[in-house]
Design an enzyme around this catalytic site. Structure first.
Site, PDB file in Angstrom:
ATOM      1  N   GLU A 193      55.574 -44.337  15.592  1.00  0.00           N
ATOM      2  CA  GLU A 193      55.253 -43.849  14.251  1.00  0.00           C
ATOM      3  C   GLU A 193      55.206 -42.327  14.293  1.00  0.00           C
ATOM      4  O   GLU A 193      54.521 -41.738  15.134  1.00  0.00           O
ATOM      5  CB  GLU A 193      53.913 -44.439  13.786  1.00  0.00           C
ATOM      6  CG  GLU A 193      53.589 -44.060  12.363  1.00  0.00           C
ATOM      7  CD  GLU A 193      52.643 -45.036  11.673  1.00  0.00           C
ATOM      8  OE1 GLU A 193      52.388 -46.136  12.201  1.00  0.00           O
ATOM      9  OE2 GLU A 193      52.150 -44.684  10.582  1.00  0.00           O
ATOM     10  N   ARG A 194      55.983 -41.709  13.416  1.00  0.00           N
ATOM     11  CA  ARG A 194      56.093 -40.243  13.345  1.00  0.00           C
ATOM     12  C   ARG A 194      56.643 -39.654  14.639  1.00  0.00           C
ATOM     13  O   ARG A 194      56.325 -38.524  15.002  1.00  0.00           O
ATOM     14  CB  ARG A 194      54.770 -39.585  12.991  1.00  0.00           C
ATOM     15  CG  ARG A 194      54.065 -40.172  11.786  1.00  0.00           C
ATOM     16  CD  ARG A 194      54.965 -40.309  10.606  1.00  0.00           C
ATOM     17  NE  ARG A 194      54.288 -40.942   9.466  1.00  0.00           N
ATOM     18  CZ  ARG A 194      54.915 -41.226   8.327  1.00  0.00           C
ATOM     19  NH1 ARG A 194      56.193 -40.972   8.178  1.00  0.00           N
ATOM     20  NH2 ARG A 194      54.256 -41.784   7.333  1.00  0.00           N
ATOM     21  N   LYS A 313      41.008 -46.758  14.287  1.00  0.00           N
ATOM     22  CA  LYS A 313      41.263 -46.385  12.890  1.00  0.00           C
ATOM     23  C   LYS A 313      40.785 -47.559  12.059  1.00  0.00           C
ATOM     24  O   LYS A 313      41.362 -48.649  12.126  1.00  0.00           O
ATOM     25  CB  LYS A 313      42.760 -46.139  12.682  1.00  0.00           C
ATOM     26  CG  LYS A 313      43.183 -45.925  11.228  1.00  0.00           C
ATOM     27  CD  LYS A 313      44.679 -45.563  11.151  1.00  0.00           C
ATOM     28  CE  LYS A 313      45.157 -45.408   9.712  1.00  0.00           C
ATOM     29  NZ  LYS A 313      46.583 -45.002   9.645  1.00  0.00           N
ATOM     30  N   GLU A 317      44.112 -46.702   5.255  1.00  0.00           N
ATOM     31  CA  GLU A 317      45.524 -47.045   5.090  1.00  0.00           C
ATOM     32  C   GLU A 317      45.818 -48.489   5.502  1.00  0.00           C
ATOM     33  O   GLU A 317      46.733 -48.771   6.271  1.00  0.00           O
ATOM     34  CB  GLU A 317      46.401 -46.070   5.884  1.00  0.00           C
ATOM     35  CG  GLU A 317      46.248 -44.633   5.402  1.00  0.00           C
ATOM     36  CD  GLU A 317      47.183 -43.649   6.059  1.00  0.00           C
ATOM     37  OE1 GLU A 317      47.565 -43.865   7.216  1.00  0.00           O
ATOM     38  OE2 GLU A 317      47.533 -42.648   5.414  1.00  0.00           O
ATOM     39  N   LYS A 398      40.650 -35.017  12.001  1.00  0.00           N
ATOM     40  CA  LYS A 398      41.879 -34.211  11.921  1.00  0.00           C
ATOM     41  C   LYS A 398      41.521 -32.771  11.585  1.00  0.00           C
ATOM     42  O   LYS A 398      40.521 -32.523  10.912  1.00  0.00           O
ATOM     43  CB  LYS A 398      42.814 -34.780  10.849  1.00  0.00           C
ATOM     44  CG  LYS A 398      43.447 -36.100  11.240  1.00  0.00           C
ATOM     45  CD  LYS A 398      44.527 -36.503  10.248  1.00  0.00           C
ATOM     46  CE  LYS A 398      45.123 -37.850  10.653  1.00  0.00           C
ATOM     47  NZ  LYS A 398      46.191 -38.311   9.749  1.00  0.00           N
ATOM     48  N   ASP A 403      46.004 -33.906   5.766  1.00  0.00           N
ATOM     49  CA  ASP A 403      46.825 -34.605   6.760  1.00  0.00           C
ATOM     50  C   ASP A 403      47.839 -33.702   7.454  1.00  0.00           C
ATOM     51  O   ASP A 403      49.027 -33.767   7.126  1.00  0.00           O
ATOM     52  CB  ASP A 403      47.556 -35.769   6.071  1.00  0.00           C
ATOM     53  CG  ASP A 403      48.116 -36.759   7.081  1.00  0.00           C
ATOM     54  OD1 ASP A 403      47.751 -36.650   8.263  1.00  0.00           O
ATOM     55  OD2 ASP A 403      48.915 -37.614   6.686  1.00  0.00           O
ATOM     56  N   GLU A 425      41.310 -33.603  16.307  1.00  0.00           N
ATOM     57  CA  GLU A 425      42.607 -34.288  16.360  1.00  0.00           C
ATOM     58  C   GLU A 425      43.669 -33.352  15.800  1.00  0.00           C
ATOM     59  O   GLU A 425      43.675 -33.039  14.612  1.00  0.00           O
ATOM     60  CB  GLU A 425      42.577 -35.599  15.557  1.00  0.00           C
ATOM     61  CG  GLU A 425      43.908 -36.342  15.596  1.00  0.00           C
ATOM     62  CD  GLU A 425      43.876 -37.725  14.927  1.00  0.00           C
ATOM     63  OE1 GLU A 425      42.795 -38.335  14.838  1.00  0.00           O
ATOM     64  OE2 GLU A 425      44.944 -38.182  14.476  1.00  0.00           O
ATOM     65  N   GLU A 431      55.398 -34.252  12.164  1.00  0.00           N
ATOM     66  CA  GLU A 431      55.569 -35.060  10.961  1.00  0.00           C
ATOM     67  C   GLU A 431      55.801 -34.201   9.719  1.00  0.00           C
ATOM     68  O   GLU A 431      56.679 -34.493   8.908  1.00  0.00           O
ATOM     69  CB  GLU A 431      54.318 -35.934  10.768  1.00  0.00           C
ATOM     70  CG  GLU A 431      54.352 -36.766   9.506  1.00  0.00           C
ATOM     71  CD  GLU A 431      53.110 -37.647   9.337  1.00  0.00           C
ATOM     72  OE1 GLU A 431      52.214 -37.612  10.212  1.00  0.00           O
ATOM     73  OE2 GLU A 431      53.037 -38.373   8.328  1.00  0.00           O
TER      74      GLU A 431
END
Ligand code: GCW
Length: 755
Positions: A193-194, A313, A317, A398, A403, A425, A431
Site C-alpha cells: 500500500e502506497r 490501526k 478507515e 502522524k 495526512d 510517524e 504517497e
C-alpha cells in the site's frame, strides 16, 4: 544425460567458458545498480588519505563471543579490506596503531575507559576513542552492548567513507529515541500500500524455507543507520499473519534480523479473535478475548523471544477496533498491553483516526462543507485518555493533523498529551510527494516538524523533545554527559519506501529518505544538510563539486514540491484514491473529508480553510503561543496561510503582492526549481556513474512534466473562482481545464488493487 554431454564440441565448451569468464569479470566490476545503498565502501580514492588510514589501522583486536559481535567484526574487516585494499584479520594481542573493538566484558581496557571517561554512555550508544596504552596508539570502538559495538563499527566506517580524520577521536553517541522503527505497509500477497518500488521484499510464500539474501542486506542497512525495529505487515491488517503457518515465516525473518539488533513487530487486526480464533466477539473487555490475545502472545514469544509487539490501526478507515464494541481506545490498547507486558513487548496504537463511522452511515455527506473538521478529530479522540494508557503503550501520531501532505503544521496532539508517550510517524514512501518519480529529500520536512515548538511545557518544548521525552521529564538528558537520566518509552516510525526493486526505493534519491529517517531517529539534532552531506559522500562521491551540487538539489527539493503542488498552505488536493496528480476539482467522494474541495474551499471571495474561532477553531487545539502565531491572516506564517485562513483573492501578502498573483508565482517557482535541478544534475555527467546518472535524469524529466501539470491544472481551476489573469512571467497552461479533469489513472501504483 551422457549422450547429451557427448554432443558437446570443443567449440561449444570454449564458448561456455568464455561466457562464464565474461560473467565473472562483469560481476567483479563495481555495478552501480544502487543495491549497495550508502554501504559501498569502495577503495579510498585519495592517495594521501588512503596511506593515512592504512597506517592508522595496522591491526585489529576484536573478540566475538556473540552473533552480533561476529557480524560487527566481519563488517569491519570486510569493509576495511575494500576501503583500504588491505586484508586484516583479528588478532589476540594489541599492537601499535591497533583497532580494539568490544564491550567491557570482552576487554578490560574498554571496561576501564567506559567507567573512567564515559560514565554516561547509554544503552546502545557507542564511542570512538583514541588513546595511548603501554606505548601503543589504540583506536577503540566500544559500547556497553553488542549492538552498540555494531553501531560503533558503522559510525567508524562512515568516517572513512566520508573522508574524515581519525587520528584523534573522542566521539560518543547514544540514541535519543529507543524505538526506531520502519513500518511496512506490505500485504501478504506482496502488494505494498502506497509502495512505489515494486513488490514487497517479503516473499511470504517462500518463507520460512527460503531466506532471500535481501533480508540480510536489509537488516545490515538498517543497523548501519540505527533502525532497531521493523513492522513487517500493513496497518490495514490481515489476521492471517497471526496464524501458526505465518508465524513460522515471521520467526524466520526475526532469526535473520536478530544479530543486527532488529526486532520484528506485527500489525494486529482487532477482529483477529473472530477472524481466526473462532470467537464470536473481539470486545476488549470480554475475558475470553483477553485470554485469546494472551495465548496468542505466549505462542508468538515461544517462537520469537525478542518479538517487539503490535502496531494497531483501530477504528480508522474501515478497520475494526474497540469502538466497534462500544469501548474506547484505552480499552483496546490496554488489552494488548496486558497481553504483551509479561514478555516485554510494546503496543504502538495509532492516532490516525478521523471518523470511526463507516462512510455509508457517516453524517458527513460528500457536499457538506459544514462537516466536522477532520483536522480536529485525533485530538478529540485521544486527549480525554491522556495518562490512561498502560506504560508499555505508545501513541503513534502522524507528523501533521491530516495526512503526510507536502507541508502540514505539526499535529496538535504533540502539545497536548503530557502524560502519554507519543511516537512520531513520518512517511518515507512518497504517497503525496511525487510517488515513485519525484526527487524530494524529506529531511527538511522532518526537521521542520521536529523543531517546531509546541510550548507544551513552556518555550522550547519542541516536537522532538516531546518525542524523546525530555520536554516533560526534564532533565532527562545531560548533554555534557551524554546521559539519559530517566527513560520513558520513546520512539519514531517511518512508513517504509522499500520494495523489491534492485535499488530498494526505485528512485535513487528515495534512499536518502530512508537514510535520513534512521539518522534522525537516532539523533534528531542533526541537520538536514549534515545528513545530506554524509549520504551523498557515501552514496555517490566525495568529489567537492558533486557533493555541493547534489546537496543544493536536495535541499531545494522539498520547497519545490510544496510550491508546484500545494503552495501557501493548500492541502489534500490530489487525485482520488491513488493520490496521483492534481485533482482540486474533485467533489464526489463518499465522504466530505475525502474531497479536495472540502480542504481548499475556493469560492468567488477567496480560498482556504478557516480554522480560526470564526471557522472550525482547530487552532484552539494548540497551546496559546502557537495559536497566536497562526491566528491572524496578516501575521500568520504564509507557508501555513490556507491551513488556517480563508483569504480573499486580493489579500495583501507580505511581499506586497495580492494573493492570486503570489499563488501563481509560487506554482511557477516550483516548476522553475525543478528545471534548475535538472540543469544542476546535468552538470554532474562526468562525476556520477552512468546508470544512476541517467536514471535520475529521466526521473527529473518526469518530475518537470508533472510539476507543470500540477501548476497548469491548479491555476486553471482556481482561476474559475478568482477570475483574475495569470500574471506575466510564468509558462501558460497548454491545455484546457476540461482536459486536465478528464485524465484517469486506473492502474496508478500503490493501491494494491485494494482501494
Ligand atoms: O495516508 C493514508 C493512506 C492509506 C493509509 C492510511 C493510514 C495504510 O492513503 O493508504 O492506509 O493513510 O495511514 O492508515
Amino acid at each position: 544425460m551422457w549422450n547429451r554431454m557427448q554432443t558437446f564440441s570443443v567449440g561449444s565448451v570454449f564458448r561456455t567458458l568464455m561466457v562464464t569468464c565474461t560473467l565473472l569479470v562483469s560481476l567483479r566490476l563495481p555495478a552501480e545498480d544502487g543495491h549497495r545503498l550508502w554501504l559501498r565502501y569502495d577503495r579510498i580514492d585519495d592517495a594521501a588519505l588512503l596511506a593515512q588510514y592504512r597506517n592508522a589501522v595496522a591491526a585489529v583486536v576484536f573478540p566475538t563471543p556473540s552473533p552480533t559481535l561476529l557480524v560487527a567484526r566481519n563488517e569491519l574487516l570486510d569493509d576495511l579490506e575494500s576501503l583500504l585494499s588491505k586484508k586484516l584479520t583479528s588478532q589476540t594481542s594489541l599492537a601499535d596503531n591497533c583497532l580494539l573493538a568490544g564491550t567491557p566484558s570482552t576487554s578490560p581496557i574498554i571496561a576501564k575507559l567506559l567507567s573512567s571517561q564515559y560514565p554516561g554512555l547509554a544503552g546502545d550508544g557507542y564511542l570512538l576513542h583514541t588513546q595511548q596504552t603501554e606505548g601503543k596508539h589504540l583506536l577503540i570502538i566500544a559500547a556497553h552492548s553488542d549492538i552498540g559495538v555494531l553501531y560503533g563499527v558503522f559510525a567508524f566506517l562512515r568516517l572513512l567513507q566520508t573522508h574524515q580524520p581519525i587520528q584523534n577521536l573522542s566521539v560518543s553517541s547514544s540514541p535519543l529515541t529507543q524505538h526506531r522503527i520502519l513500518d511496512h505497509w506490505d500485504n501478504l500477497n506482496r502488494t505494498v500500500e502506497r509502495g512505489y518500488a515494486g513488490a514487497s521484499i517479503w516473499n511470504w510464500h517462500l518463507l520460512p524455507g527460503y531466506i532471500d539474501q535481501r533480508y540480510i542486506d536489509y537488516a545490515r542497512a538498517n543497523a548501519s543507520i540505527g533502525v532497531n525495529g521493523t513492522v513487517v505487515t500493513n496497518v490495514n491488517a490481515n489476521s492471517l499473519v497471526l496464524t501458526p503457518l505465518y508465524l513460522q515465516k515471521v520467526r524466520a525473518l526475526a532469526d535473520v534480523f536478530r544479530p543486527y539488533g532488529i526486532r520484528v513487530y506485527l500489525t494486529a487486526k482487532f477482529s483477529a479473535p473472530v477472524d481466526i480464533g473462532g470467537l464470536k466477539t473481539a470486545d476488549p473487555l470480554d475475558p475470553a478475548v483477553q485470554q485469546w490475545w494472551k495465548d496468542k502472545c505466549n505462542e508468538i514469544y515461544s517462537l520469537i523471544p525478542d518479538f517487539g509487539g503490535f502496531l494497531v490501526k483501530a477504528n480508522s478507515e474501515g478497520q475494526p477496533g474497540p469502538q466497534t464494541y462500544g469501548r474506547t481506545h484505552t480499552d483496546g490498547a490496554n488489552m494488548f498491553a496486558d497481553a504483551l507486558a509479561p514478555h516485554g513487548g510494546i503496543v504502538m496504537w495509532r492516532a490516525f483516526v478521523y471518523d470511526a463511522r463507516p462512510a455509508a452511515t457517516s453524517s458527513t455527506s460528500a457536499h457538506d462543507m459544514a462537516a466536522p473538521d477532520r483536522f480536529k478529530q485525533a485530538y478529540a479522540e485521544f486527549t480525554p485518555f491522556d495518562g490512561k494508557f498502560k506504560p508499555n503503550v505508545l501513541i503513534q501520531v502522524k507528523n501533521g493533523p491530516i495526512d503526510f501532505q507536502p507541508r502540514e503544521p505539526f499535529s496538535p496532539l504533540f502539545g497536548a498529551m503530557s502524560r502519554t508517550p507519543l511516537m512520531m510517524e513520518f512517511q518515507l514512501t512518497q504517497e503525496y510527494l511525487g510517488q515513485g518519480t519525484h526527487l524530494v529529500y524529506e529531511a527538511p520536512l522532518f526537521k521542520e516538524v521536529l523543531d517546531a515548538d509546541t510550548y507544551a511545557n513552556g518555550k522550547g518544548s519542541t516536537v522532538a523533545r516531546v518525542i524523546d521525552g525530555s520536554a516533560y521529564h526534564f532533565p532527562m538528558r545531560d548533554p555534557a554527559q551524554d546521559v539519559r537520566l530517566s527513560s520513558p518509552l520513546t520512539g519514531m516510525a517511518g512508513v517504509s519506501n522499500i520494495g523489491n526493486e534492485r535499488n530498494w526505493t526505485n528512485h535513487p534519491f528515495g534512499q536518502a529518505n530512508w537514510y535520513a529517517f534512521g539518522r534522525l531517529a537516532w539523533d534528531h539534532t542533526l541537520s538536514a544538510r549534515e545528513i545530506a552531506d554524509e549520504w551523498i559522500r557515501q552514496t555517490f562521491s566525495n568529489d567537492a563539486a558533486a557533493v555541493s551540487t547534489i546537496e543544493k538539489i536536495m535541499m531545494a527539493s522539498r520547497e519545490a514540491i510544496v510550491n508546484y503542488m500545494t503552495p501557501l498552505g493548500l492541502h489534500h488536493i490530489m487525485g482520488y484514491n491513488h493520490h496521483f496528480g492534481p485533482g482540486p476539482w474533485l467533489d464526489n467522494a463518499s465522504r466530505a473529508d475525502w474531497n479536495p474541495v472540502y480542504y481548499h474551499r475556493a469560492d468567488a471571495y477567496g480560498i482556504g480553510f478557516d480554522r480560526t474561532p470564526a471557522g472550525s477553531n482547530a487552532l484552539a487545539q494548540y497551546q496559546p503561543q502557537v495559536r497566536q502565531q497562526w491566528l491572524d491572516s496578516n501575521t500568520c506564517d504564509e507557508k501555513f496561510l490556507l491551513w488556517f485562513h480563508h483569504v480573499s483573492w486580493s489579500h495583501k501578502m507580505k511581499d506586497g503582492q495580492i494573493f492570486w498573483n503570489e499563488l501563481c508565482n509560487r506554482y511557477q517557482s516550483g516548476v522553475d526549481t525543478v528545471k534548475w535541478m535538472q540543469r544542476q544534475w546535468q552538470s554532474l555527467t562526468s562525476l556520477i556513474d552512468k546508470e544512476r546518472f541517467s536514471q535520475v535524469s529521466m526521473f527529473l524529466g518526469i518530475q518537470e512534466k508533472e510539476a507543470e501539470w500540477w501548476r497548469n491544472a491548479c491555476i486553471l481551476y482556481f482561476q474559475t473562482f478568482s477570475r483574475m489573469p495569470i500574471p506575466a512571467g510564468g509558462g501558460g497552461p497548454d491545455q484546457t481545464l476540461e482536459y486536465y479533469k478528464s485524465l484517469r489513472f486506473p492502474y496508478a501504483p500503490g493501491t494494491g488493487g485494494s482501494l
